[in-house]
Design an enzyme around this catalytic site. Structure first.
Site, PDB file in Angstrom:
ATOM      1  CB  ALA A 243      -1.379   0.137   1.064  1.00 50.81           C
ATOM      2  CE  LYS A 244      -1.374   5.587  -4.088  1.00 51.02           C
ATOM      3  NZ  LYS A 244      -2.414   6.858  -4.475  1.00 51.02           N
ATOM      4  NE  ARG A 245      -1.147   0.696   5.380  1.00 49.51           N
ATOM      5  CZ  ARG A 245      -2.597  -0.094   4.923  1.00 49.51           C
ATOM      6  NH1 ARG A 245      -3.599   0.819   4.196  1.00 49.51           N
ATOM      7  NH2 ARG A 245      -2.144  -1.311   5.194  1.00 49.51           N
ATOM      8  N   GLY A 247       4.953   3.344   1.811  1.00 45.94           N
ATOM      9  CA  GLY A 247       6.141   3.657   0.498  1.00 45.94           C
ATOM     10  C   GLY A 247       6.281   2.705  -1.123  1.00 45.94           C
TER      11      GLY A 247
END
Ligand code: GLU
Ligand code: ZN
Length: 294
Positions: A243-245, A247
């Protein structure tokens, strides 16, 4: 007949490696059988879709060496088709207007001792039991009990799960036309896959549960039933969904950092081919933004 697959991103942000892997799976599935691979932009969420993301997505896919057949279908050009399907369902008395706000729905669920709690709680059917309020803008919900009674038992074939009995009732009275958008994801995706002649839906297992609703809509709207291939999601080195969170790098960032697109695509092809049914490990460890070396 050779298969037709598609990649159907929502232009609400940049593609990351999980999206790229999903696109490559759909592409390879079709191309390895001399089939067609289509691209559809799911751009009917007015709050979250951004035109600049569309250009980035097209550039990302080209950079990965993926080519698609025919013109790109933009859902924003399909609004009359969605409206006609809603009319048809309304005429069949399978839709009702809902003017509830999120807060009202939450309060109703909390107040009802028998209703299930937690994230799986479904819409309690408040507006199904009351006269519509013409002064408030309405969403349109499917009367699930009436719809499942009309459709009878339904199944689909899933390459990963095998034959699946559809249980759309677990979703309750789903929204088919939002207050702020002319169609919900469920309605648009079902109509578009049929219109584009998609025979094989290759997408992440995170959309498996939504298929119960899609199968019901196919029956109600007399649409062909594609085969489904719900693939595992790409996991980061910590074993959690990428996930983007965490990184997870955006494809566009790798591209502008000068990475080699075809080489990355080759790594993804290989990771997919080797993947166990349960998981696909990300070939690139997610790195915090700014530390990606060319
Ligand atoms: N547009 C959806 C998404 O980006 C995918 C739709 C689908 O594959 O059915 O999550
Ligand atoms: Zn309501």
């Amino acid at each position: 007949m050779p298969p037709t697959t598609r990649f159907a991103p929502s232009p609400t942000g940049k593609l990351h490696l999980g999206h790229a892997a999903s696109a490559i799976r759909a592409h390879d599935f079709a191309r390895s059988q001399s089939g067609r691979f289509l691209l559809r932009i799911e751009d009917i969420d007015p709050g979250r879709s951004r035109p600049e993301h569309v250009a980035t997505i097209l550039a990302d896919l080209a950079w990965l060496g993926l080519s698609w057949d025919g013109p790109v279908l933009h859902q924003s050009t399909r609004l009359p088709v969605y409206a006609a399907a809603l009319d048809q369902l309304r005429a069949a008395k399978l839709l009702y207007p809902c003017t509830c706000t999120r807060a009202e729905i939450a309060a109703e669920i909390a107040a009802s001792a028998s209703a299930p709690h937690g994230p799986a709680a479904i819409y309690p059917g408040t507006c199904r039991r009351r006269a519509p309020d013409p002064t408030r803008v309405a969403a349109w919900r499917l009367d699930m009990a009436a719809a499942t009674a009309r459709a009878g038992p339904l199944d689909w074939h899933d390459a990963t799960a095998g034959p699946v009995r559809a249980t759309p009732e677990q979703h309750g009275d789903v929204v088919l036309a939002r207050r702020d958008a002319p169609a919900s994801y469920h309605l648009a995706v079902t109509l578009d896959d049929a219109q584009q002649g998609v025979t094989d839906i290759v997408r992440g297992v995170d959309l498996f549960e939504a298929t119960h609703v899609h199968r019901l809509l196919q029956a109600l709207l007399r649409l062909p039933v594609p085969r489904y291939h719900h693939h595992p999601l790409m996991l980061g080195p910590d074993g959690r969904r990428l996930a983007k969170r965490d990184g997870a790098p955006a494809i566009a960032d790798l591209r502008s950092a000068g990475q080699d697109g075809p080489a990355l695509a080759a790594e993804l092809h290989a990771a997919i081919a080797l993947s166990a049914p349960a998981a696909t490990l990300c070939p690139l460890a997610p790195r915090p933004a700014g530390t990606i070396s060319p």
